[in-house]
Design a protein around this motif. Structure first.
Motif, mmCIF file in Angstrom:
data_model
loop_
_atom_site.group_PDB
_atom_site.id
_atom_site.type_symbol
_atom_site.label_atom_id
_atom_site.label_comp_id
_atom_site.label_asym_id
_atom_site.label_seq_id
_atom_site.Cartn_x
_atom_site.Cartn_y
_atom_site.Cartn_z
ATOM 1 N N ALA A 70 -4.421 6.330 -9.879
ATOM 2 C CA ALA A 70 -4.537 6.243 -8.429
ATOM 3 C C ALA A 70 -3.515 5.263 -7.884
ATOM 4 N N GLU A 71 -3.566 5.061 -6.571
ATOM 5 C CA GLU A 71 -2.623 4.166 -5.908
ATOM 6 C C GLU A 71 -2.709 2.749 -6.476
ATOM 7 N N THR B 148 0.830 -1.204 0.000
ATOM 8 C CA THR B 148 0.000 0.000 0.000
ATOM 9 C C THR B 148 0.865 1.254 0.000
ATOM 10 N N ASP C 23 0.852 5.423 0.944
ATOM 11 C CA ASP C 23 0.186 6.503 1.652
ATOM 12 C C ASP C 23 -0.231 7.593 0.666
ATOM 13 N N VAL C 24 -1.423 8.142 0.872
ATOM 14 C CA VAL C 24 -1.953 9.147 -0.059
ATOM 15 C C VAL C 24 -1.051 10.373 -0.098
ATOM 16 N N VAL C 25 -0.595 10.838 1.064
ATOM 17 C CA VAL C 25 0.276 12.012 1.113
ATOM 18 C C VAL C 25 1.592 11.733 0.393
ATOM 19 N N GLU C 26 2.127 10.544 0.606
ATOM 20 C CA GLU C 26 3.375 10.135 -0.040
ATOM 21 C C GLU C 26 3.223 10.121 -1.561
ATOM 22 N N LEU C 27 2.108 9.601 -2.039
ATOM 23 C CA LEU C 27 1.860 9.523 -3.471
ATOM 24 C C LEU C 27 1.695 10.909 -4.085
ATOM 25 N N GLU C 28 0.930 11.767 -3.425
ATOM 26 C CA GLU C 28 0.713 13.118 -3.954
ATOM 27 C C GLU C 28 2.007 13.917 -3.956
#
Length: 487
Positions: free
Chosen positions: A475-476, A420, A422-427
């Motif tokens: 997306a992720e 998985t 993290d959303v913040v990490e991806l953005e």
């Protein structure tokens, strides 16, 4: 004396009505300054326009059509691509679909030799010095670079000298003399570069060569990019001409220019690159290698003594360098953008190179590797992408006594890539990729290379805003997939 000092302290130079006047401050009176424009528009706040002043006209974000890359294909198959850019100078060059990956049927190292022979004597220019003097008349500089799949001849000069520059490039690419003296000088340059490659403290170029050799054993991008020592003495004009005859053909070339008028560039291309006979003759190419890269996997190891490499009195630290990689995708596939984001998310660098978020302070290799294991000297992610394959790899350095632990840590990071995100990490990775893309494409030579490589591979070019629009679109759980079966 005290009274005189007090009187002097009460004198102040104040600007009023465009001139300076001397004023005596009265004891107890508040000091104030008079401005020449203070009474012109009384009571008008800075957030409101001044009455009677014409409305300003601002630049808009539209108008992308003015900066589209224009492409024209000549009758002989050569493509001419240009990008509009404001400025007095331009960058123009010829990119050729040739390189070390096409040397399977030839002596390994031909592309490396051709790089060293670039901008030497031609049919029109008796020496390299004459070429450089011609370029200096237009404030120009020249360069040649070869990679595994592309050879690039480039010149930056005043736009007014475009005709001269294109004529010079055509002569350098199609009519080199390749004299015995120049070939001997190239042998010396190649020998020196090989010695420097094996002695330099920075192992990254050598590791990149080795990871390709291991991943694509004895095929395409796994062939040696640098000329092997045993082949240096074997290079001659006949060997070079046999390679040039098959790969320096118009249909494998792009004339790219940035900061020039497209019509003028096409006119120069027709004048110097259409209907001309190269130095190796006009025989049709019959032995072109169209092999597709085959990922094999493997291990390549090299042991060498670095005790005498130190640049100062302190000895160079004894380190073991590793590079672990997996096959990714080509730059033509949809997964290319997700892999680029993944590479930014891994990030990394040297143990002393962190300086903020823009330098990778919050990337995985910093947070999970360098910050947790003080004995790690380096951990950096790289992504190499080609027309038919790609390679995602991580370079790490540590003390030889901790090789096993270092390999286990880097392997664990590869396994975590499939977990998985993290959303913040991806953005953050997406934003950093867009930032790096836009900042790099502010440079004219970088724009030139981007135009040439894209048109060479796809016959068109995606503009920066089109690429940036693709980055946030997955997306992720997007299509990016790594083959982790080896782990």
């Amino acid at each position: 004396m005290a009274a005189m000092a007090l009187a002097a302290a009460r004198l102040l130079l104040v600007r009023g009505s465009g001139s300076w006047r001397r004023s005596r401050l009265r004891s107890g009176a508040p000091a104030h300054r008079c401005f020449s424009s203070g009474g012109a528009y009384p009571g008008t706040p800075l957030s409101s326009p001044f009455p009677g002043v014409p409305q300003p006209v601002f630049a808009t974000a539209g108008g992308q059509e003015k900066f589209e890359t224009k492409v024209t294909t000549l009758d002989n198959g050569l493509r001419v691509a240009s990008q509009n850019k404001f400025g007095q100078f331009c960058t123009v060059g010829i990119l050729i679909n040739s390189g070390s990956r096409y040397e399977a049927k030839y002596l390994s190292g031909i592309a490396h030799f051709l790089e060293k022979l670039a901008f030497s004597s031609t049919d029109r220019f008796d020496s390299k010095d004459e070429i450089l003097l011609t370029l200096e008349e237009h404030g120009g500089i020249c360069d040649c670079q070869t990679s595994r799949d592309t050879t690039m001849y480039a010149v930056s000069a005043d736009s007014k000298g475009l005709d001269t520059v294109v004529g010079l490039l055509a002569d350098v690419v199609l009519h080199p003399r390749l004299t015995d003296e120049e070939i001997e000088m190239a042998r010396m340059a190649v020998q020196f570069e090989l010695e420097d490659l094996n002695m330099r403290p920075d192992p990254e170029p050598l590791l990149t060569e080795m990871i390709h050799e291991a991943a694509y054993r004895e095929n395409t991008v796994g062939l040696h990019r640098f000329c092997p020592t045993e082949n240096i003495a074997k290079m001659d004009r006949e060997v070079l001409h046999s390679y040039l005859r098959n790969y320096y053909t118009p249909d494998r070339m792009v004339l790219a220019g940035v900061g020039v008028e497209h019509e003028h560039l096409v006119e120069c291309a027709r004048k110097y690159l259409l209907g001309t006979q190269p130095a190796w003759g006009c025989e049709k190419a019959v032995d072109v290698d169209r092999s597709v890269a085959q990922y094999t996997g493997g291990v390549v190891k090299l042991e060498r003594d670095m005790s005498n490499v130190s640049l100062g009195p302190a000895p160079f630290p004894e380190l073991t360098h590793i590079m672990i990689g997996l096959e990714s995708c080509s730059f033509l596939e949809d997964d290319f953008i997700p892999f680029a984001v993944l590479n930014m998310m891994m990030g990394g660098g040297g143990s002393f190179s962190a300086g903020g978020p823009g330098k990778g302070m919050f990337t995985r290799l910093y947070l999970h590797v360098l910050n947790r294991h003080h004995w790690m000297y380096n951990a950096t992610s790289y992504h190499h992408s080609y027309e038919d394959t790609g390679l995602l790899c991580v370079h790490a350095s540590a003390d030889p006594r901790q090789v096993r632990e270092m390999v286990e840590i880097i392997t664990k990071e590869f396994i975590l890539m499939a977990g998985t995100v993290d959303v913040v990490e991806l953005e953050r990775a997406k934003t950093q990729l867009m930032s790096m893309l836009m900042m790099n494409l502010e440079s004219r030579p970088v724009i030139f290379e981007d135009v040439g490589r894209q048109v060479l591979a796809t016959r068109s070019r995606k503009l920066p805003h089109e690429l940036c629009a693709l980055i946030p679109c997955f997306a992720e759980t997007g299509p990016c997939q790594l083959n982790l079966s080896e782990f």
